[in-house]
Design an enzyme around this catalytic site. Structure first.
Site, PDB file in Angstrom:
ATOM      1  N   ASP A  85      19.149   2.639 -15.806  1.00  0.00           N
ATOM      2  CA  ASP A  85      19.867   1.408 -16.117  1.00  0.00           C
ATOM      3  C   ASP A  85      19.382   0.972 -17.495  1.00  0.00           C
ATOM      4  OD1 ASP A  85      20.819  -1.170 -16.434  1.00  0.00           O
ATOM      5  OD2 ASP A  85      20.444  -1.757 -14.358  1.00  0.00           O
ATOM      6  N   TYR A 185      35.782  -8.692 -25.605  1.00  0.00           N
ATOM      7  CA  TYR A 185      35.975  -7.277 -25.926  1.00  0.00           C
ATOM      8  C   TYR A 185      35.901  -7.060 -27.431  1.00  0.00           C
ATOM      9  CZ  TYR A 185      38.027  -2.582 -25.698  1.00  0.00           C
ATOM     10  OH  TYR A 185      38.247  -1.231 -25.794  1.00  0.00           O
ATOM     11  N   LYS A 189      33.003  -4.640 -29.254  1.00  0.00           N
ATOM     12  CA  LYS A 189      33.309  -3.416 -29.985  1.00  0.00           C
ATOM     13  C   LYS A 189      32.982  -3.556 -31.474  1.00  0.00           C
ATOM     14  CE  LYS A 189      34.575  -1.220 -26.346  1.00  0.00           C
ATOM     15  NZ  LYS A 189      33.676  -0.192 -25.787  1.00  0.00           N
TER      16      LYS A 189
END
Length: 315
Positions: A85, A185, A189
């Site tokens: 993780d 988002y 990015k």
């Protein structure tokens, strides 16, 4: 690990023989495609993720890191699955310590951790977007990359010529001029693009290279499921979305990374943003079907202006 090539192979066939790669986030999609192509080029590839044959992540999907490692080995490399993780610093530290103990080097780091497919809402403004999901997305998409780089880069810098690939969605030029799906988002990015730029400044003077890389419209396992098709029947999806004709396999992006890793002059790309289609023109590789899709040029010249779907001259 030895430098002896497999019987019947040559160093030209396997330009990454003797090299060690870590693909963080290699359970499926681009990460799996990259790991397999690095293996096909002869590398030893550590593949990480949270879904194993014994335990699934919240994605609840069947792909596992052990499956990816097996595909790497079948392709001609040496795949090693390590459940990790990447939000847990202690787990990432242990991962890098294991690579160091077993290999004594790290030549390629691919930061491909994402995990946000179920966390962002299309075209939802920040005040309407679920806040917990948005913040979770940023932890998975941004913090994981920073944590992994923090622990892995000292090992990568031990010898000159190391490569770091920051996987994202979109090029710096495209994302700089376009809104990408939602506040969370878009920011995630764009942050990864900026990571490669910043790492370029930190790694370049120390003999390593950092590159941001985006696939085009990728036929990942999740995308194929969304269209209810398989890799063999993907063209059936064109009835619902004709622009899907420009799509590419995850292995295409993998070939881009393998080409970068094998390029003795890769430093010329330090700190830059690249795409699978753009690098295919530079290095001459193709997708599995022999085509050379250039999705980001297609998006700007055909899809965004609302022109009818036509991939002639774009793949």
């Amino acid at each position: 690990m030895t430098d002896t090539a497999e019987p019947g192979s040559t160093t030209d066939d396997r330009p990454l023989h003797g090299r060690v790669a870590l693909v963080a986030g290699a359970t499926r999609g681009a990460g799996r495609g990259i790991a397999v192509e690095l293996g096909a080029a002869g590398a030893t590839v550590y593949v990480t993720g949270r879904t194993t044959r014994e335990r699934r992540s919240e994605y609840d999907r069947p792909e596992t890191i052990e499956d990816t490692a097996d595909l790497v080995s079948a392709a001609g490399g040496h795949g090693i699955a390590v459940p990790t993780d990447h939000l847990e610093p202690a787990q990432v530290r242990a991962l890098v310590e294991r690579v160091d103990a077993e290999q004594g080097r790290l030549d390629v780091l691919v930061n491909d951790i994402w995990g946000g497919e179920h966390l962002f809402a299309w075209n939802a403004p920040v005040w309407e977007h679920d806040l917990d999901k948005g913040l979770r997305l940023h932890r998975l998409a941004v913090e994981t990359h920073a944590i992994t780089s923090h622990f892995a880069l000292p090992l990568l810098l031990r010898a000159p010529g190391g490569l770091v690939v920051e996987m994202t969605d979109g090029t710096a030029d495209y994302n700089g001029a376009h809104y990408r799906n939602s506040f969370f988002y878009d920011l995630a990015k764009s942050a990864v693009l900026r990571m490669a730029f910043a790492l370029g400044h930190e790694l370049g003077p120390r003999g390593a290279t950092a590159v941001a890389l985006t696939p085009g419209w990728m036929r990942s396992e999740i995308m194929l499921d969304a269209f209810s098709v398989t890799e063999e029947t993907w063209r059936d999806a064109l009835a619902a979305e004709p622009h899907f004709a420009i799509s590419e396999t995850p292995r295409y992006t993998g070939r881009a990374v393998a080409a970068l890793a094998a390029d003795p002059d890769v430093a010329r790309f330090n700190g830059t943003s690249q795409s699978s289609g753009g690098l295919a023109r530079t290095y001459g590789f193709t997708d599995l079907d022999g085509s050379r899709p250039d999705a980001w040029r297609y998006l700007v010249e055909v899809q965004d202006p609302g022109r009818p779907a036509d991939v002639t001259g774009y793949r």
